[in-house]
Motif scaffolding. Structure first.
Motif, PDB file in Angstrom:
ATOM      1  N   VAL A 144       0.858  -1.179   0.038  1.00  0.00           N
ATOM      2  CA  VAL A 144      -0.011  -0.152  -0.089  1.00  0.00           C
ATOM      3  C   VAL A 144       0.827   1.270   0.007  1.00  0.00           C
ATOM      4  CG1 VAL A 144      -1.573   1.341   1.235  1.00  0.00           C
ATOM      5  CG2 VAL A 144      -1.901  -1.301   1.140  1.00  0.00           C
ATOM      6  N   PRO A 145       0.882   1.975  -1.102  1.00  0.00           N
ATOM      7  CA  PRO A 145       1.843   3.195  -1.233  1.00  0.00           C
ATOM      8  C   PRO A 145       1.361   4.359  -0.201  1.00  0.00           C
ATOM      9  CG  PRO A 145       1.233   2.306  -3.368  1.00  0.00           C
ATOM     10  CD  PRO A 145       0.386   1.624  -2.492  1.00  0.00           C
ATOM     11  N   THR A 146       2.239   4.844   0.263  1.00  0.00           N
ATOM     12  CA  THR A 146       1.973   5.855   1.552  1.00  0.00           C
ATOM     13  C   THR A 146       3.047   6.902   1.249  1.00  0.00           C
ATOM     14  OG1 THR A 146       1.258   4.228   3.120  1.00  0.00           O
ATOM     15  CG2 THR A 146       1.817   6.298   3.883  1.00  0.00           C
ATOM     16  N   ALA A 147       2.830   8.326   1.438  1.00  0.00           N
ATOM     17  CA  ALA A 147       3.647   9.376   1.461  1.00  0.00           C
ATOM     18  C   ALA A 147       3.452   9.732   3.187  1.00  0.00           C
ATOM     19  CB  ALA A 147       3.207  10.323   0.487  1.00  0.00           C
ATOM     20  N   ILE A 148       4.720  10.531   3.411  1.00  0.00           N
ATOM     21  CA  ILE A 148       4.987  11.001   4.619  1.00  0.00           C
ATOM     22  C   ILE A 148       5.468  12.468   4.425  1.00  0.00           C
ATOM     23  CG2 ILE A 148       6.098  10.860   6.885  1.00  0.00           C
ATOM     24  CD1 ILE A 148       6.304   7.814   6.549  1.00  0.00           C
ATOM     25  N   PHE A 149       4.754  13.297   5.386  1.00  0.00           N
ATOM     26  CA  PHE A 149       5.102  14.715   5.543  1.00  0.00           C
ATOM     27  C   PHE A 149       5.329  15.098   7.031  1.00  0.00           C
ATOM     28  CE2 PHE A 149       3.207  14.552   1.491  1.00  0.00           C
ATOM     29  CZ  PHE A 149       3.639  15.740   0.831  1.00  0.00           C
ATOM     30  N   GLY A 150       5.940  16.040   7.285  1.00  0.00           N
ATOM     31  CA  GLY A 150       6.109  16.530   8.713  1.00  0.00           C
ATOM     32  C   GLY A 150       5.639  18.092   8.757  1.00  0.00           C
ATOM     33  N   LEU A 151       5.359  18.383   9.986  1.00  0.00           N
ATOM     34  CA  LEU A 151       4.933  19.936   9.950  1.00  0.00           C
ATOM     35  C   LEU A 151       5.634  20.524  11.466  1.00  0.00           C
ATOM     36  CD1 LEU A 151       3.319  22.305   9.820  1.00  0.00           C
ATOM     37  CD2 LEU A 151       1.385  21.053  11.059  1.00  0.00           C
ATOM     38  N   THR A 152       6.553  21.393  11.123  1.00  0.00           N
ATOM     39  CA  THR A 152       7.076  22.233  12.257  1.00  0.00           C
ATOM     40  C   THR A 152       6.566  23.766  12.020  1.00  0.00           C
ATOM     41  OG1 THR A 152       8.945  22.641  10.809  1.00  0.00           O
ATOM     42  CG2 THR A 152       9.178  20.534  12.424  1.00  0.00           C
ATOM     43  N   THR A 153       7.200  24.584  11.944  1.00  0.00           N
ATOM     44  CA  THR A 153       6.640  25.847  11.572  1.00  0.00           C
ATOM     45  C   THR A 153       6.300  25.932  10.023  1.00  0.00           C
ATOM     46  OG1 THR A 153       8.902  26.671  11.395  1.00  0.00           O
ATOM     47  CG2 THR A 153       7.608  26.991  13.675  1.00  0.00           C
ATOM     48  N   LYS A 154       6.801  24.731   9.429  1.00  0.00           N
ATOM     49  CA  LYS A 154       6.504  24.785   7.944  1.00  0.00           C
ATOM     50  C   LYS A 154       6.368  23.125   7.479  1.00  0.00           C
ATOM     51  CE  LYS A 154      11.496  24.401   6.721  1.00  0.00           C
ATOM     52  NZ  LYS A 154      12.517  25.070   5.813  1.00  0.00           N
ATOM     53  N   LEU A 155       5.769  22.866   6.318  1.00  0.00           N
ATOM     54  CA  LEU A 155       5.423  21.808   5.827  1.00  0.00           C
ATOM     55  C   LEU A 155       6.741  21.240   5.206  1.00  0.00           C
ATOM     56  CD1 LEU A 155       3.341  19.658   5.332  1.00  0.00           C
ATOM     57  CD2 LEU A 155       3.201  20.464   2.911  1.00  0.00           C
ATOM     58  N   LEU A 156       7.132  19.880   5.678  1.00  0.00           N
ATOM     59  CA  LEU A 156       8.224  19.179   5.319  1.00  0.00           C
ATOM     60  C   LEU A 156       8.131  17.816   4.404  1.00  0.00           C
ATOM     61  CD1 LEU A 156      10.428  18.975   8.688  1.00  0.00           C
ATOM     62  CD2 LEU A 156      10.733  20.711   6.854  1.00  0.00           C
ATOM     63  N   PHE A 157       8.437  17.865   3.143  1.00  0.00           N
ATOM     64  CA  PHE A 157       8.348  16.582   2.345  1.00  0.00           C
ATOM     65  C   PHE A 157       9.262  15.371   2.832  1.00  0.00           C
ATOM     66  CE2 PHE A 157       7.656  15.159  -2.310  1.00  0.00           C
ATOM     67  CZ  PHE A 157       6.803  14.156  -1.598  1.00  0.00           C
ATOM     68  N   LEU A 158       8.740  14.177   3.277  1.00  0.00           N
ATOM     69  CA  LEU A 158       9.990  13.599   4.196  1.00  0.00           C
ATOM     70  C   LEU A 158       9.933  12.324   3.195  1.00  0.00           C
ATOM     71  CD1 LEU A 158       8.525  13.583   7.811  1.00  0.00           C
ATOM     72  CD2 LEU A 158      10.524  14.884   6.603  1.00  0.00           C
ATOM     73  N   GLN A 159       8.809  11.860   2.518  1.00  0.00           N
ATOM     74  CA  GLN A 159       9.102  10.481   1.791  1.00  0.00           C
ATOM     75  C   GLN A 159       7.783  10.528   0.745  1.00  0.00           C
ATOM     76  OE1 GLN A 159      11.005   7.824   1.428  1.00  0.00           O
ATOM     77  NE2 GLN A 159       9.583   7.517  -0.263  1.00  0.00           N
TER      78      GLN A 159
END
Length: 626
Positions: A144-159
């Motif tokens: 099952v394909p999944t994408a991951i983002f992070g949120l600090t004070t901005k959006l981070l494209f992690l995977q």
């Protein structure tokens, strides 16, 4: 006025853009359909039984659809879901060297996007969240394909989308996911403020024993309470602004992926509204509302077909005021403070939970609150969005007046659960998506608004896919230049120095994603902005070119553009030595739709330069606005 498109540019770039666009399934609610004056509303419906298992093989005749209480005719109906749970990701189209695109392939069925929100999650809960996430990866359904983002004070494209568990583990362990600078611990509670510290100092020093000092110190403490409350209000607003901006940016990224997207948001949440504080002299100075920004967010989520599944990363919560490790002498000095902190905790926690519930309800998802089994919550969220039905209809009320319209979906079968977005704001899709102006006096602590184009053009940001782009980046020659290209603007705070190499940025944009209007003379007009930024490896902006454009297309030329893409060329200078990145973007100034992508100079610096004829010939493009 546009000149004729060079054949060299047309074949490798705009033709491949057309090929890429044809390969990507088009969402039912397309911009082309909107411009044809047939407004379609798309409603994704998840149907489950009492055991939360998906219900399959329903027909359009099983559904009844109402808007504002009025029956609506279902225009199209489709069932989605891969019973095996192994929907494959479409391969990325192969581009020639020097050609890049923001097209993002995805599975044909619903996709899952995980957003790890450390901005609104206390540090202690982040540790538990990471542990639960690793457990989920071990037990997740394979393929099952999944994408991951992070949120600090901005959006981070992690995977990007992947089903590789090792890549997912590496993404969640990314060191760039910093702890929140705006939240230290759990919601509410007896966190010691500067006014508390002053009260303790006064009580232990005997200052009030001096004649006339009591009233003075009481005023000082009251002023400090006012300051503390305004600081807390401002931080809450910043959290709301950063979070909504990030979700907006994420919606713009996901809008280019057809079909339903399930956004699983791990967070401690945030309050949309800051209420008056009765414990300070001026209770209304802290009042603030993020409702206008929230409305913009829900509009973007709706148009991108994103369902939000918030999961409270704090788990089952209890009042921190009961924790002796958090207590200080403030309760001994002020007997009423405990009750005040208890009320504040429950009000704030309720407001934060309400934000999660509203966002889930407004997007057709489901919120998971007060649960310690985050793995089970993730599994339920992914399972709920893996099988769904898409219904579309043209509203019988054709007036786009900005009012909220309630959507109701009913089934002939009883005993089943339905999850879908409960309505939408009837804003004209062909006008700007800028946030609505607030009425009334602005809060003294209001956080400043953010330009979505500025966010989309940040180094390392996810590509915005509302407008599909195909971009060719090649050196104009092998010559070393001492001056930057005409039209470039150096960042005065940077120390960028030559020698430079000049690059040609040839852009082909999907015209079906751009708003055009036909004037009385028969020509087509568009209001656009083309941008190219140069960043160094540390994310510092060095150089830029920004061209506002008023396009004027003849009918014949517009027909050609619909076939081959809307072209534009910019030239940008980059230092010869060092690692640098280009950020290329287009902004539809009427609808606020955005397309952007990032190109590492290392991928193009050794490519053969443009042929002399192509380097001197301007592609078919509107002239920059003077």
């Amino acid at each position: 006025m546009l000149s004729k498109l060079p054949l060299l540019f047309l074949l490798p770039l705009t033709a491949s853009l057309a090929q890429t666009t044809s390969q990507a399934p088009q969402p039912t609610q397309s911009v082309a359909t909107l411009r044809a004056h047939t407004q379609l509303v798309v409603v994704d419906v998840v149907v489950t039984d009492k055991s939360q298992n998906p219900v399959r093989n329903l027909k359009a005749s099983d559904f009844t659809l109402l808007e504002s209480g009025q029956p609506q005719q279902i225009k199209s109906f489709e069932e989605h879901g891969d019973p095996s749970g192994t929907a494959a990701t479409k391969p990325m189209p192969v581009n020639s060297p020097g050609i890049f695109s923001n097209y993002s392939p995805a599975p044909s069925d619903a996709v899952n996007v995980l957003l790890v929100d450390t901005l609104n999650t206390p540090v202690t809960d982040q540790i538990y969240l990471h542990d639960q996430f690793r457990k989920y990866i071990k037990t997740a359904k394979p393929g099952v394909p999944t994408a991951i983002f992070g949120l600090t004070t901005k959006l981070l494209f992690l995977q990007s989308f992947t089903s590789d568990p090792e890549l997912l583990k590496a993404a969640i362990d990314n060191k760039n996911i910093a702890h929140s600078p705006l939240i230290e611990r759990v919601t509410g509670g007896n966190t010691t403020q500067s006014a508390d510290q002053m009260s303790e100092t006064v009580a232990t020093s005997g200052v009030t024993a001096q004649p006339g000092s009591t009233a003075f110190m009481q005023q000082v403490i009251a002023d400090l309470k006012q300051f503390d409350a305004q600081q807390n209000s401002f931080q809450s607003q910043l959290r709301a602004k950063y979070t909504l901006d990030a979700i907006n940016q994420l919606a713009r990224f996901l809008s280019g992926i057809p079909g339903r997207k399930n956004l699983i948001w791990f967070s401690g949440s945030f309050p949309l509204d800051v209420l008056p504080d009765g414990s300070i002299n001026d209770p209304f100075t802290v009042v603030a509302s993020s409702e206008a920004e929230y409305r913009e967010t829900t509009n973007l989520l709706t148009r991108a077909q994103v369902a939000v599944y918030p999961i409270d990363a704090r788990g089952a919560m209890t009042s921190p005021n009961m924790d002796i490790s958090q207590s200080t002498s403030i309760y001994l000095d002020d007997a009423k403070r405990f009750n005040a902190d208890e009320v504040k905790y429950h009000l704030t926690a309720g407001a934060e939970n309400l934000t999660m519930l509203r966002m889930a309800d407004d997007s057709g998802g489901h919120a998971f609150i007060n649960t310690n089994d985050l793995v089970d919550a993730i599994n339920k969220a992914t399972a709920a969005g893996s099988h769904y039905y898409t219904l579309t209809y043209s509203p019988t009320d054709s007036k786009w007046n900005g009012n909220f319209r309630k959507i109701q979906v009913k089934l002939q079968q009883s005993g089943l659960n339905l999850a879908y977005r409960r309505g939408y704001f009837a804003d004209d899709p062909d006008i700007s998506l800028q946030p609505h102006h607030r009425s009334g006096k602005a809060s003294a602590t209001a956080a400043p608004p953010v330009d979505p184009m500025h966010v989309a053009m940040m180094h390392g940001a996810p590509d915005s896919t509302q407008i599909t782009l195909k971009v060719r980046v090649l050196p104009t020659s092998k010559a070393r230049e001492t001056d930057v290209a005409k039209g470039n603007t150096l960042n005065p705070s940077s120390d960028m120095k030559g020698p430079y190499r000049r690059y040609a940025i040839d852009i082909a944009a999907d015209p079906y994603s751009i708003h055009t209007e036909q004037a009385s003379d028969g020509n087509y007009h568009a209001e656009l902005q083309f941008l190219t930024y140069v960043y160094d490896r540390n994310g510092s902006l060095l150089n830029m070119e920004s061209d506002p454009v008023r396009a004027n297309f003849s009918p014949d030329l517009y027909k050609q553009i619909l076939h081959s893409g809307l072209p534009y060329r910019q030239e940008i200078s980059v230092p010869l030595k060092g690692d640098f990145y280009l950020r290329v973007g287009i902004h539809d100034l009427v609808t606020n739709r955005i397309g952007s992508l990032e190109v590492p100079i290392g991928a193009v610096k050794d490519l053969p330069p443009l042929p002399a004829s192509a380097a001197t010939e301007t592609p078919a493009a509107p002239s920059p606005e003077k």
